[in-house]
Structure formats: structure tokens, C-alpha cells
Write a protein that holds these residues in place. Structure first.
Motif, mmCIF file in Angstrom:
data_model
loop_
_atom_site.group_PDB
_atom_site.id
_atom_site.type_symbol
_atom_site.label_atom_id
_atom_site.label_comp_id
_atom_site.label_asym_id
_atom_site.label_seq_id
_atom_site.Cartn_x
_atom_site.Cartn_y
_atom_site.Cartn_z
ATOM 1 N N ASP A 170 0.832 -1.200 0.000
ATOM 2 C CA ASP A 170 0.000 0.000 0.000
ATOM 3 C C ASP A 170 0.868 1.253 0.000
ATOM 4 N N ALA A 171 1.973 1.191 0.756
ATOM 5 C CA ALA A 171 2.890 2.332 0.808
ATOM 6 C C ALA A 171 3.518 2.565 -0.564
ATOM 7 N N GLU A 172 3.970 1.485 -1.203
ATOM 8 C CA GLU A 172 4.582 1.613 -2.529
ATOM 9 C C GLU A 172 3.575 2.148 -3.537
ATOM 10 N N SER A 173 2.349 1.632 -3.471
ATOM 11 C CA SER A 173 1.307 2.072 -4.399
ATOM 12 C C SER A 173 1.008 3.560 -4.222
ATOM 13 N N ALA A 174 0.914 4.002 -2.970
ATOM 14 C CA ALA A 174 0.601 5.408 -2.699
ATOM 15 C C ALA A 174 1.699 6.327 -3.200
ATOM 16 N N VAL A 175 2.952 5.925 -2.999
ATOM 17 C CA VAL A 175 4.084 6.754 -3.444
ATOM 18 C C VAL A 175 4.198 6.731 -4.966
ATOM 19 N N ASN A 176 3.976 5.569 -5.562
ATOM 20 C CA ASN A 176 4.081 5.456 -7.022
ATOM 21 C C ASN A 176 3.008 6.259 -7.759
ATOM 22 N N LYS A 177 1.901 6.526 -7.068
ATOM 23 C CA LYS A 177 0.826 7.308 -7.681
ATOM 24 C C LYS A 177 1.142 8.802 -7.723
ATOM 25 N N ILE A 178 2.166 9.218 -7.007
ATOM 26 C CA ILE A 178 2.544 10.632 -7.003
ATOM 27 C C ILE A 178 3.140 10.993 -8.361
ATOM 28 N N LYS A 179 2.564 11.953 -9.012
ATOM 29 C CA LYS A 179 3.011 12.308 -10.359
ATOM 30 C C LYS A 179 4.365 12.999 -10.362
ATOM 31 N N ASP A 180 4.563 13.896 -9.407
ATOM 32 C CA ASP A 180 5.809 14.660 -9.355
ATOM 33 C C ASP A 180 6.832 13.922 -8.499
ATOM 34 N N LYS A 181 7.701 13.143 -9.145
ATOM 35 C CA LYS A 181 8.693 12.358 -8.419
ATOM 36 C C LYS A 181 9.888 13.201 -7.961
ATOM 37 N N LEU A 183 9.558 15.645 -5.887
ATOM 38 C CA LEU A 183 9.220 16.182 -4.566
ATOM 39 C C LEU A 183 10.215 15.711 -3.511
ATOM 40 N N ALA A 184 10.400 16.531 -2.491
ATOM 41 C CA ALA A 184 11.229 16.133 -1.358
ATOM 42 C C ALA A 184 10.501 15.036 -0.590
ATOM 43 N N CYS A 185 11.246 14.297 0.218
ATOM 44 C CA CYS A 185 10.684 13.178 0.970
ATOM 45 C C CYS A 185 9.472 13.602 1.791
ATOM 46 N N GLU A 186 9.599 14.725 2.522
ATOM 47 C CA GLU A 186 8.515 15.196 3.383
ATOM 48 C C GLU A 186 7.242 15.443 2.586
ATOM 49 N N ASP A 187 7.390 16.039 1.393
ATOM 50 C CA ASP A 187 6.226 16.334 0.550
ATOM 51 C C ASP A 187 5.620 15.063 -0.021
ATOM 52 N N MET A 188 6.485 14.112 -0.370
ATOM 53 C CA MET A 188 5.982 12.833 -0.880
ATOM 54 C C MET A 188 5.136 12.123 0.174
ATOM 55 N N ILE A 189 5.617 12.121 1.413
ATOM 56 C CA ILE A 189 4.881 11.478 2.498
ATOM 57 C C ILE A 189 3.530 12.150 2.676
ATOM 58 N N LYS A 190 3.533 13.473 2.634
ATOM 59 C CA LYS A 190 2.308 14.225 2.831
ATOM 60 C C LYS A 190 1.284 13.900 1.744
ATOM 61 N N VAL A 191 1.719 13.893 0.485
ATOM 62 C CA VAL A 191 0.824 13.600 -0.623
ATOM 63 C C VAL A 191 0.335 12.147 -0.550
ATOM 64 N N ALA A 192 1.247 11.237 -0.224
ATOM 65 C CA ALA A 192 0.864 9.824 -0.123
ATOM 66 C C ALA A 192 -0.157 9.599 0.976
#
Length: 199
Positions: A170-181, A183-192
Motif C-alpha cells: 500500500d505504501a509503494e502504491s501510494a508513493v508510485n501514484k505521485i506524479k511529481d517524483k 518532490l522532497a521526501c517530506e512532501d511525498m509522504i504528505k501527498v501519499a
């Protein structure tokens, strides 16, 4: 009891951070609501803390605001809610959203947070209904400081979500769905986390 620490932020790998206080390194776990606003490493930081001592471990938890710290303390007083679940609650919603969710007894919304089932969500609402009017949280607003870019923000974001209780797939799926790769780690976590909350 360690109630507050002040020192240099040396390392950050969600949900863990390391703070140097006069040559002594304190390892703390922090919720994502704090992690998002951490400064760059080698900068000074002040954290409100909660220290838990058990037979098999001693754990220190850090928060940028008193509001987060007090909510964490409210949560862990509830039977069946440990520190991990309390961190997940603070990471899954803002403190304002959490208070609003509890105030309107929104069990479904609480269940979107990993590790929080229907019985636990109901227990949280029942236990904190009589406290909601007594919460006297300050309106300390956090100023966003961009953190230093991690070598692999995608991998770090996935690890952070797993540490918060989400399944690896689920974590991988949520991160992989982020279009803007980019992004900084903190922003990726927030979007996921936002995506997982809507799922």
C-alpha cells in the motif's frame, strides 16, 4: 522526565530523528505533522518531548508544538492506544482535523488511519468526548522550512509509511501514484498520506 530538548538536528529519517544536545545524541520518534516542518540538518531545533520508560525499552517522542504533544499524551492514556498508534493518528491528520473528527464522533474518518479499527475509533471518541472542551491548545503556527533533500526520497517515503503501520504494498502504491517524483521526501509522504486517506 524529559519535557523539552534544544539542540542541533543531526539526522532525519522518518519517523526517526537525531538531535545533538551538548555532545549527546538523542534519538526521537516524531509524527509526520512534526517531520514536515523540520529545518535542515545542522540547524537548531526545540522540541517538546514525552519520555516513556518500559521494562524492555526507553523511548523519547518529539513534537514541534505543545498541541501535538498534548494530543499524543491524551491518546496514549486511552486503553489499547500505544505510542505507535498515537503517532499514526498525528501523522494521518492535522491536529485540527483530529479534534474536529473526534468532536463530531466521525468513526469512519478515524478508521482511515492504519491500526485504528472500529472498536478503537469508538473508544477514542468516547474517551476524549469529555476532554474536547478542556483542550486549551495554543495557536502556534509552524513556519515551513525546506529540509535537505534525501538521497532517495521515494524509498525514504515508502519506509516512513511502513513505519507508520501501512502495508508495504500500500505504501509503494501510494508513493508510485505521485506524479511529481521530484518532490522532497517530506512532501511525498504528505501527498501519499492524503491519497491513502481518500482510499
Amino acid at each position: 522526565m524529559i519535557g523539552r530538548i534544544r539542540g542541533l538536528l543531526i539526522e532525519k529519517a522518518p519517523p526517526w530523528i537525531l538531535v545533538d544536545v551538548m555532545g549527546v545524541g538523542y534519538q526521537l520518534q516524531v509524527p509526520m505533522s512534526t517531520f514536515y516542518y523540520l529545518p535542515m540538518t545542522e540547524q537548531e531545533i526545540i522540541l517538546h518531548t514525552h519520555f516513556i520508560v518500559r521494562e524492555d525499552a526507553q523511548s523519547l517522542y518529539g513534537f514541534l508544538t505543545k498541541e501535538e504533544c498534548r494530543l499524543f499524551q491524551d491518546f496514549i492514556k486511552i486503553n489499547g492506544i500505544g505510542a505507535k498508534a498515537a503517532l499514526a493518528l498525528l501523522s494521518g491528520m492535522t491536529t485540527q482535523d483530529l479534534k474536529a473528527t473526534i468532536s463530531r464522533a466521525d468513526i469512519d474518518n478515524l478508521q482511515k488511519i492504519p491500526g485504528i479499527g472500529p472498536k478503537t475509533a469508538q473508544r477514542i471518541i468516547v474517551e476524549l468526548q469529555d476532554k474536547k472542551n478542556k483542550w486549551q491548545y495554543g495557536s502556534d503556527l509552524l513556519s515551513s522550512n525546506s529540509g535537505d533533500e534525501l538521497v532517495s526520497p521515494i524509498h525514504q517515503a515508502i519506509q516512513a509509511l511502513v513505519a507508520l503501520g501501512y502495508k508495504n504494498k500500500d505504501a509503494e502504491s501510494a508513493v508510485n501514484k505521485i506524479k511529481d517524483k521530484s518532490l522532497a521526501c517530506e512532501d511525498m509522504i504528505k501527498v501519499a498520506l492524503q491519497g491513502l486517506a481518500r482510499a
